[in-house]
Design a protein around this motif. Sequence first.
Motif, PDB file in Angstrom:
ATOM      1  N   LEU A  19      30.895  38.264  42.610  1.00 38.03           N
ATOM      2  CA  LEU A  19      31.772  39.290  43.174  1.00 38.03           C
ATOM      3  C   LEU A  19      32.283  38.881  44.555  1.00 38.03           C
ATOM      4  CD1 LEU A  19      29.854  42.525  42.096  1.00 38.03           C
ATOM      5  CD2 LEU A  19      32.051  41.708  41.225  1.00 38.03           C
ATOM      6  N   ALA A  20      31.518  38.052  45.264  1.00 35.80           N
ATOM      7  CA  ALA A  20      31.978  37.559  46.565  1.00 35.80           C
ATOM      8  C   ALA A  20      33.187  36.643  46.391  1.00 35.80           C
ATOM      9  CB  ALA A  20      30.854  36.824  47.279  1.00 35.80           C
ATOM     10  N   TYR A  21      33.080  35.692  45.475  1.00 37.35           N
ATOM     11  CA  TYR A  21      34.230  34.808  45.241  1.00 37.35           C
ATOM     12  C   TYR A  21      35.380  35.573  44.598  1.00 37.35           C
ATOM     13  CZ  TYR A  21      31.629  30.669  46.605  1.00 37.35           C
ATOM     14  OH  TYR A  21      30.932  29.722  47.330  1.00 37.35           O
ATOM     15  N   SER A  22      35.053  36.580  43.810  1.00 39.45           N
ATOM     16  CA  SER A  22      36.098  37.460  43.288  1.00 39.45           C
ATOM     17  C   SER A  22      36.837  38.157  44.431  1.00 39.45           C
ATOM     18  CB  SER A  22      35.473  38.507  42.349  1.00 39.45           C
ATOM     19  OG  SER A  22      36.339  39.599  42.140  1.00 39.45           O
ATOM     20  N   SER A  23      36.083  38.603  45.436  1.00 34.52           N
ATOM     21  CA  SER A  23      36.689  39.239  46.602  1.00 34.52           C
ATOM     22  C   SER A  23      37.635  38.288  47.330  1.00 34.52           C
ATOM     23  CB  SER A  23      35.583  39.711  47.551  1.00 34.52           C
ATOM     24  OG  SER A  23      36.124  40.208  48.757  1.00 34.52           O
ATOM     25  N   ILE A  24      37.255  37.018  47.403  1.00 33.29           N
ATOM     26  CA  ILE A  24      38.118  36.016  48.027  1.00 33.29           C
ATOM     27  C   ILE A  24      39.423  35.893  47.236  1.00 33.29           C
ATOM     28  CG2 ILE A  24      38.326  33.553  48.523  1.00 33.29           C
ATOM     29  CD1 ILE A  24      35.245  33.588  48.981  1.00 33.29           C
ATOM     30  N   ALA A  25      39.311  35.827  45.905  1.00 35.59           N
ATOM     31  CA  ALA A  25      40.508  35.715  45.074  1.00 35.59           C
ATOM     32  C   ALA A  25      41.425  36.913  45.256  1.00 35.59           C
ATOM     33  CB  ALA A  25      40.108  35.568  43.601  1.00 35.59           C
ATOM     34  N   HIS A  26      40.857  38.106  45.368  1.00 39.97           N
ATOM     35  CA  HIS A  26      41.674  39.308  45.541  1.00 39.97           C
ATOM     36  C   HIS A  26      42.367  39.314  46.902  1.00 39.97           C
ATOM     37  CE1 HIS A  26      40.776  41.543  41.855  1.00 39.97           C
ATOM     38  NE2 HIS A  26      39.572  40.993  41.924  1.00 39.97           N
ATOM     39  N   ALA A  27      41.734  38.710  47.896  1.00 39.59           N
ATOM     40  CA  ALA A  27      42.416  38.562  49.191  1.00 39.59           C
ATOM     41  C   ALA A  27      43.666  37.703  49.027  1.00 39.59           C
ATOM     42  CB  ALA A  27      41.467  37.940  50.214  1.00 39.59           C
TER      43      ALA A  27
ATOM     44  N   THR B  96      31.323  34.344  53.157  1.00 36.16           N
ATOM     45  CA  THR B  96      31.349  35.471  52.216  1.00 36.16           C
ATOM     46  C   THR B  96      30.243  35.426  51.164  1.00 36.16           C
ATOM     47  OG1 THR B  96      33.753  35.488  52.536  1.00 36.16           O
ATOM     48  CG2 THR B  96      32.862  36.860  50.762  1.00 36.16           C
ATOM     49  N   PRO B  97      30.071  34.358  50.374  1.00 34.44           N
ATOM     50  CA  PRO B  97      29.041  34.402  49.327  1.00 34.44           C
ATOM     51  C   PRO B  97      27.623  34.564  49.866  1.00 34.44           C
ATOM     52  CG  PRO B  97      29.986  32.198  49.536  1.00 34.44           C
ATOM     53  CD  PRO B  97      30.835  33.094  50.342  1.00 34.44           C
ATOM     54  N   ASP B  98      27.291  33.882  50.967  1.00 38.87           N
ATOM     55  CA  ASP B  98      25.937  33.988  51.517  1.00 38.87           C
ATOM     56  C   ASP B  98      25.666  35.385  52.070  1.00 38.87           C
ATOM     57  OD1 ASP B  98      25.400  31.361  50.895  1.00 38.87           O
ATOM     58  OD2 ASP B  98      26.008  30.597  52.851  1.00 38.87           O
TER      59      ASP B  98
ATOM     60  N   SER C 268      32.703  44.778  51.491  1.00 39.45           N
ATOM     61  CA  SER C 268      33.729  44.177  50.646  1.00 39.45           C
ATOM     62  C   SER C 268      35.022  44.973  50.664  1.00 39.45           C
ATOM     63  CB  SER C 268      33.215  44.057  49.204  1.00 39.45           C
ATOM     64  OG  SER C 268      33.004  45.347  48.639  1.00 39.45           O
ATOM     65  N   ALA C 269      34.916  46.292  50.818  1.00 37.78           N
ATOM     66  CA  ALA C 269      36.114  47.138  50.805  1.00 37.78           C
ATOM     67  C   ALA C 269      36.570  47.495  52.216  1.00 37.78           C
ATOM     68  CB  ALA C 269      35.841  48.407  50.002  1.00 37.78           C
TER      69      ALA C 269
END
Length: 505
Positions: A296-304, A226-228, A242-243
């Motif tokens: 925002l990538a790691y944020s996306s992981i947290a939201h998952a 995800t981050p890369d 992301s969405a």
Amino acid sequence: MTSIPSSDFLAVSPLLTVILLGMIVLMVDLFLPRDRKGILVGISAVGLLIAAGFSAALWGRGLTGFAGSVAADDFAVLFQIILLVVAFLSIFLSERYIQIKGINYGEYYALLLFSTSGAMLMATSRELITIFVGLEVLSIALYILAGFARTEARSEESAMKYFLLGAFSSGFFLYGIALLYGGTGTTRLDSMPSESLQSIYSIAGMALLLVGLGFKAAIVPFHSWTPDVYEGAPTSVTAFMSAGAKAGAFAALIRVAVAFLPISAYFHDVLWVLAVLTMIVGNIIAVQQTNIKRMLAYSSIAHAGYILVGLIAQNQDGRAGVVFYVLSYTFMNLGAFGILILLARRGDELTQIKDLEGLSQRQPLAAALMAIFMLSLAGIPPTAGFIGKFFLFQGAIEAHEIWLACIGLLASVIGVFYYLWVIARMFFKPATREFPANIWNSNPLASFAVIVCAFMSLALGLAPQIFSTPANSGAQSLLPPVTPIAAPAIPIAKADTPQVSANVR
């Protein structure tokens, strides 16, 4: 030769519309010069609105098609509309940006539409092979889009990493289907016998399905890409990915979870641990990031991880919370990436958090909108993010998952830090760079998309009943009707018989 009933095509009419739209975009692109690709934006937007109309017309009808392998129930309709909104806003965000990046090709819009159709098929499918086809259509288009800026090494690297890891995850998913077929004798989610689901083949197959879908949803430990990929892909592609990919993955995951309720006890502890790891790992590593796309990538992981909380609850409130949160996340995340797109200039993109310093002094409206998105992602009232988390954790508490809800709240507190840190940089630090002037008039479509995202991020927080009622209907449509055991049993069996025979050919 047996003809296909018209109701089958009606059940998949939104999906067929998007696929046909992608083909039309490809054909029209053949006759357009490089500087006239904007016409494709209008064609795509109109086509997506037509597809949304078809989806709305299916609401409440509960249609199935193609021997029951696809279902146009309210759950599918809601996720189709969410995915169409993602595609619509992503196309508007992309129009000017891909010109600045020098990647203004018609294939971009076609790939985005085909990827959307794959996610829509995942949300509609009740059959594992069909879900796999949707997963591959979604993924292959995203592999190409991630490397669309082919003159940039970062973009090519992100596409290669995404492709290699995605191919492995698809292999796990396909092998899981094979094991499930061996254990149950069918790939239809609504036809798997409860006693067959208890076999070792079925349990192992479900575990492999979780790996494949967990990769798309960016669940720890399947998150390493995800981050890369988020950092290297063009920002407009990252926004869509992301969405859109997350919505399609969780739609399929919810359908699979409902089908496997008889063996949910086998996976409860596994999903519990995955949810906790995803929330904690995503938020803790996001705190350390200096690149805003990686943050925002790691944020996306947290939201998952938050979304997994609603899935683990395995009740109507939890599933409705997942649907509501996916829509809320769509607006706040697309809006955050939209601000980065608006502030991008040819050869100069904002990639570091420090690049936003002093934004309120030069572009006060952009800073205000970015603050709304950051507050919503943090879950601060009265934004959509707060209401979405409330629904998810409420479902968990009703399912007696008190500890899971508490851990989710603590993880959210960690997340507040790095979101507020971005706001502090924008409003309380002096500007260290120049920002493009007149961003709103020079990029009207992206400006419209960002304003819509900000409005909806507030509207869903202030008036959540706008979408919470349809979300509850969608969650209810997933569950099969319960047949009473007591008399009168014979009339009920007679009433149910035509419905079953209509779905099986």
